[in-house]
Design an enzyme around this catalytic site. Structure first.
Site, PDB file in Angstrom:
ATOM      1  N   ARG A  30       0.806  -1.223   0.000  1.00  0.00           N
ATOM      2  CA  ARG A  30       0.000   0.000   0.000  1.00  0.00           C
ATOM      3  C   ARG A  30       0.839   1.273   0.000  1.00  0.00           C
ATOM      4  O   ARG A  30       0.591   2.196  -0.776  1.00  0.00           O
ATOM      5  CB  ARG A  30      -0.889   0.058   1.251  1.00  0.00           C
ATOM      6  N   THR A  31       1.811   1.346   0.900  1.00  0.00           N
ATOM      7  CA  THR A  31       2.517   2.618   1.071  1.00  0.00           C
ATOM      8  C   THR A  31       3.275   2.981  -0.200  1.00  0.00           C
ATOM      9  O   THR A  31       3.151   4.088  -0.721  1.00  0.00           O
ATOM     10  CB  THR A  31       3.458   2.548   2.292  1.00  0.00           C
TER      11      THR A  31
ATOM     12  N   LYS B  47      26.637  -3.490  -1.039  1.00  0.00           N
ATOM     13  CA  LYS B  47      28.098  -3.331  -1.217  1.00  0.00           C
ATOM     14  C   LYS B  47      28.711  -2.535  -0.083  1.00  0.00           C
ATOM     15  O   LYS B  47      29.883  -2.205  -0.099  1.00  0.00           O
ATOM     16  CB  LYS B  47      28.389  -2.604  -2.538  1.00  0.00           C
TER      17      LYS B  47
ATOM     18  N   ARG C 142      11.500   4.074   3.146  1.00  0.00           N
ATOM     19  CA  ARG C 142      11.130   3.118   4.206  1.00  0.00           C
ATOM     20  C   ARG C 142      12.393   2.358   4.577  1.00  0.00           C
ATOM     21  O   ARG C 142      13.082   1.817   3.711  1.00  0.00           O
ATOM     22  CB  ARG C 142      10.050   2.150   3.734  1.00  0.00           C
TER      23      ARG C 142
ATOM     24  N   HIS D 247       5.368   5.978  11.501  1.00  0.00           N
ATOM     25  CA  HIS D 247       4.813   5.872  10.142  1.00  0.00           C
ATOM     26  C   HIS D 247       3.817   7.031   9.977  1.00  0.00           C
ATOM     27  O   HIS D 247       2.606   6.837   9.943  1.00  0.00           O
ATOM     28  CB  HIS D 247       4.125   4.511   9.994  1.00  0.00           C
TER      29      HIS D 247
HETATM   30  C1  NCD Z   1       1.969  -1.037   8.276  1.00  0.00           C
HETATM   31  C2  NCD Z   1       3.476  -0.805   8.399  1.00  0.00           C
HETATM   32  O1  NCD Z   1       4.199  -1.027   7.424  1.00  0.00           O
HETATM   33  O2  NCD Z   1       3.871  -0.367   9.465  1.00  0.00           O
HETATM   34  N1  NCD Z   1       1.548  -1.246   6.969  1.00  0.00           N
HETATM   35  C3  NCD Z   1       1.253  -0.162   6.184  1.00  0.00           C
HETATM   36  O3  NCD Z   1       2.103   0.634   5.875  1.00  0.00           O
HETATM   37  N2  NCD Z   1      -0.022   0.007   5.813  1.00  0.00           N
HETATM   38  C4  NCD Z   1       1.438  -2.033   9.244  1.00  0.00           C
HETATM   39  C5  NCD Z   1       2.001  -3.430   9.248  1.00  0.00           C
HETATM   40  O4  NCD Z   1       2.929  -3.767   8.539  1.00  0.00           O
HETATM   41  O5  NCD Z   1       1.452  -4.231  10.022  1.00  0.00           O
END
Ligand code: NCD
Length: 307
Positions: free
Chosen positions: A55-56, A85, A106, A134
């Site tokens: 999703r993100t 590396k 991320r 997040h």
């Molecule tokens: C979450 C995350 O990555 O922290 N997912 C997301 O971004 N929608 C929650 C999760 O991984 O459980």
């Protein structure tokens, strides 16, 4: 280096900024405006993902495309970038800054986005830093609450599941401190409770909260049930994970005892903690919530690129 509008953590937002972002996101829901804004033509976003995501990453990439910009990136930066590396995060960010106008990062390490922002010459968006924060998920969670419940002030919100490693819960708790008369109910197994640094912040901000292991407490009082996944990959041992897994499952029985005016949110992915039979219930708002991620991320990219 010029000053940039980075999105690093939930505490950076005040209420006015939040309301402005929600209004922009609502504007982004109008498809007629997509791809028509000349400000984003030729702009490039890099998505740099060192942890898995559906999703993100894809909603950020879609958001940039819908605005009329372009996307480059690596979805498996831990293996397929020069990190393998031995390149440092700082060096990677310096290089990628020269190739793009905004970076969505991320990473596995808490604080990675802040480190990146120190060396980046473009805006950095924290799309998850290990078990830290997040913030963009919290923004879409709040936007969803506002849309579904018609307000945020005065609500009782239960956060359920893995509150130690679940970074979305940390960011959402911080952000909720901007609203009036919020009550937070943290429902978790004993070994994955809400961290003390989150509690301290809530105390400082005067936010009422309580902790329990009993799911039933939430069913009676909460207008929002924020269910989360037990973050298996972050536990120090499988034994610790086993103590936390499978404790709170939303199923038909729970639905029948929930408030009629409540909603169920989940950042997703789910791993058994919401039974599929719940999906048809009008209170199941998690798929609508994921869709809202697109609009919020369009609004965020607009804000970062026009700062
Ligand atoms: C979450 C995350 O990555 O922290 N997912 C997301 O971004 N929608 C929650 C999760 O991984 O459980």
């Amino acid at each position: 280096m010029t000053a940039h509008y980075h999105i690093l953590g939930a505490k950076q937002f005040n209420r006015t900024e939040l309301e402005e972002l929600f209004d922009s996101a609502a504007r982004m829901e109008d498809r007629e405006t997509w791809n028509t804004d000349p400000r984003f033509a030729g702009k490039i976003m890099t998505t740099l993902f060192f942890e898995s995501s559906t999703r993100t990453r894809l909603s950020f990439e879609s958001a940039m495309s819908r605005l009329g910009g372009k996307v480059i990136g690596t979805e498996n930066a831990a293996q397929f970038s020069s990190t393998i590396k031995g390149e440092t995060l700082e060096d990677t960010i310096r290089i990628v800054s020269g190739y793009s106008d905004i970076i969505v990062l991320r990473h596995t390490d808490i604080g990675a986005a802040e480190r990146a922002a120190k060396v980046a010459d473009v805006p950095i968006i924290n799309a998850g830093d290990g078990a830290g924060e997040h913030p963009t998920q919290a923004l879409l969670d709040l936007y969803s609450i506002r849309k579904e419940c018609g307000r945020i002030d005065g609500l009782t919100i239960a956060m359920i599941g893995d509150l130690t490693y679940g970074r979305t819960v940390h960011s959402l708790s911080y952000m909720l401190a901007n609203f009036q008369n919020i009550k937070l109910l943290f429902v978790s197994p004993e070994n994955v409770g809400i961290p003390s640094y989150v509690k301290h912040y809530l105390e400082e901000q005067g936010v009422a909260y309580s902790e329990t292991e009993n799911f039933e407490d939430a069913l009676q009082s909460a207008e929002v049930l924020y269910q989360t996944r037990i973050q298996k990959e972050r536990f120090p041992s499988i034994e610790e994970y086993r103590k936390a897994e499978g404790r709170y499952i939303i199923n038909r029985d729970i639905l029948s005892r929930m408030r009629k005016d409540s909603i169920i949110l989940h950042p997703l992915p789910r791993a058994g903690e919401i039974a599929p039979e719940v999906d048809e219930d009008p209170r199941a708002a998690y798929f609508r919530q994921a869709q809202n991620g697109l609009y919020i991320r369009m609004a965020l990219v607009e804000k970062c690129l026009t700062f």
